[in-house]
Design an enzyme around this catalytic site. Structure first.
Site, PDB file in Angstrom:
ATOM      1  N   LYS A  28      61.202  41.010  36.836  1.00  0.00           N
ATOM      2  CA  LYS A  28      60.410  42.230  36.722  1.00  0.00           C
ATOM      3  C   LYS A  28      61.313  43.379  37.147  1.00  0.00           C
ATOM      4  CE  LYS A  28      55.861  44.007  38.115  1.00  0.00           C
ATOM      5  NZ  LYS A  28      54.646  43.666  38.900  1.00  0.00           N
ATOM      6  N   ASP A 120      42.758  43.045  42.798  1.00  0.00           N
ATOM      7  CA  ASP A 120      42.831  43.250  41.346  1.00  0.00           C
ATOM      8  C   ASP A 120      42.712  41.919  40.609  1.00  0.00           C
ATOM      9  OD1 ASP A 120      42.961  44.695  39.011  1.00  0.00           O
ATOM     10  OD2 ASP A 120      45.155  44.796  38.969  1.00  0.00           O
TER      11      ASP A 120
END
Length: 339
Positions: A28, A120
Site C-alpha cells: 500500500k 469502519d
C-alpha cells in the site's frame, strides 16, 4: 497488479508483488506531498496494526518510509467479502456464514480486549483468503479507546453499516459501535442484500432502521431524546404512518432466511439493538448457541492459529463459479483498499 485510488486526498497505489521465497505481498504505497506530510490515517493504521498479531487480522509485515512515499507491506489476501458475495448472489451457504461470522467475532474480540475500535466495518474491509480465512483490514479509521472514554467523531462507519446512535449524532461510543456493523454484515451474508441500504442520506438511513426495529423512545432507549439529531417530527409521512400501524417489525419478517437457520434470528436481533448498551459483545457472541455445531476445539486455538487448522472445519461449495470485481457502492464507501 497495480491500482490507484485516493484516501483523504492522497494518492494511494496498491501493488501485489512476489517475493524471492515465492510468497505474495501487497504494498500500500501512499504518495506524500512535502508540504502536507504523512496522512494521519496511514500513521494510525500502521501504528495499530504493528501491535496486532491474530489469524483474523491482516498482517502488516513492514513499514517503509521515504521522503516521497509511505509503503505498508501487508500479507496478500486475494479477495474480500464484498467480492465473495457478488460472486455468490442470493445469500451464502449457511455453514459458510457461520464460519465467516465466527472469524469476524474472533478478530473483533481480540482488538476490543485491547480497547481498539475498528469503526469502519463493511464487506470491503473483510478480506477472504483462498482457504476461507477472514481477516479484518483497513484500520485507517480505527482508534485506541482509553478508559474513561473520550468523545469521537460521528463521521465514522460507512452509511449502510452505521449504527443509529452515531446517525443521531452520538460521539460517545465504545465497542458496541462495531457490533451493529457485525449484525448488518451477518444479515447481508444470509440474505444476499444489505440489511439497511439507505439510498439518500442519514435521515433515509434512520427511517429504514426504525421501520424494522421501531422508533426509539426514552423507555426503549434511555437518553435518545438528548442526542443532537433526534427529531421524530422529521421522519417522512410514510414512515410515520407505517410506524402507527406497528411499533416494531421483527427481523424475521424483513429477512425471511434468518428463520431457516437455527438461532440466527435471535443472534441478529442481539446485534441490531438501537440502544447501544443492549448490543451483544464480540466475546459473548462467540459463545452463542448459533455456534453450537462447531467443534469445541475452535475456542481453544491460539490467536495466530486459523480455524481451518482444525481438520473438520472447511468451507462448503457455493453457487457461482467466477469472481466479479465489486462495483457496488455498499453504503457509499469512503475508500476501497485491498491488502
Amino acid at each position: 497488479m497495480l491500482c490507484v485510488f485516493r484516501v483523504n486526498g492522497k494518492l494511494v497505489a496498491l501493488k501485489v508483488i512476489r517475493l524471492v521465497n515465492g510468497k505474495l505481498v501487497a504494498l500500500k504505497v501512499i504518495r506524500l506531498q512535502e508540504e502536507e506530510g504523512t496522512p494521519f490515517t496511514a500513521i494510525r493504521e500502521a501504528s495499530l496494526l504493528k501491535g496486532l498479531k491474530h489469524a483474523n487480522i491482516v498482517l502488516l509485515h513492514d513499514i517503509i518510509h521515504t521522503k516521497e512515499t509511505l509503503t505498508l507491506v501487508f500479507e496478500y489476501v486475494h479477495t474480500d467479502l464484498c467480492q465473495y458475495m457478488d460472486k455468490h448472489p442470493g445469500g451464502l451457504h449457511p455453514d459458510n456464514v457461520r464460519l465467516f461470522l465466527f472469524q469476524l467475532l474472533r478478530g473483533l474480540s481480540y482488538i476490543h480486549q485491547r480497547y481498539i475500535l475498528h469503526r469502519d466495518l463493511k464487506p470491503q474491509n473483510l478480506l477472504i483468503s483462498d482457504t476461507g480465512e477472514l481477516k479484518l483490514a483497513d484500520f485507517g479509521l480505527a482508534r485506541a479507546k482509553s478508559v474513561p472514554s473520550h468523545t469521537y467523531s460521528n463521521e465514522v462507519v460507512t452509511l449502510w453499516y452505521r449504527p443509529p446512535d452515531v446517525l443521531l449524532g452520538s460521539t460517545d461510543y465504545s465497542t458496541c459501535l462495531d457490533m451493529w456493523g457485525v449484525g448488518c454484515i451477518f444479515v447481508e451474508m444470509i440474505q444476499g442484500v444489505a440489511a439497511f441500504p439507505g439510498m439518500k442520506d442519514i435521515q433515509d438511513q434512520l427511517e429504514r432502521i426504525f421501520l424494522v426495529l421501531g422508533t426509539p423512545s426514552e423507555e426503549t432507549w434511555p437518553g435518545v431524546h438528548s442526542l443532537p439529531h433526534f427529531k421524530p417530527e422529521s421522519l417522512s409521512c410514510v414512515c410515520v404512518m407505517l410506524l402507527a400501524l406497528y411499533s416494531c417489525v421483527f427481523i424475521s419478517v424483513c429477512v425471511g432466511r434468518l428463520g431457516y437457520v437455527d438461532h440466527a434470528e435471535e443472534l441478529a436481533s442481539r446485534f441490531l439493538q438501537c440502544f447501544p448498551k443492549n448490543r451483544l459483545s464480540a466475546q459473548a457472541a462467540l459463545h452463542h448457541e448459533y455456534f453450537s455445531h462447531l467443534p469445541p476445539r475452535l475456542w481453544e486455538l491460539p490467536d495466530m492459529s486459523s480455524i481451518f487448522s482444525v481438520p473438520t472445519v472447511k468451507l462448503q461449495p457455493e453457487s457461482g463459479d467466477s469472481i466479479q470485481v465489486c462495483s457496488k457502492s455498499h453504503g457509499k464507501a469512503t475508500s476501497n483498499s485491498k491488502h
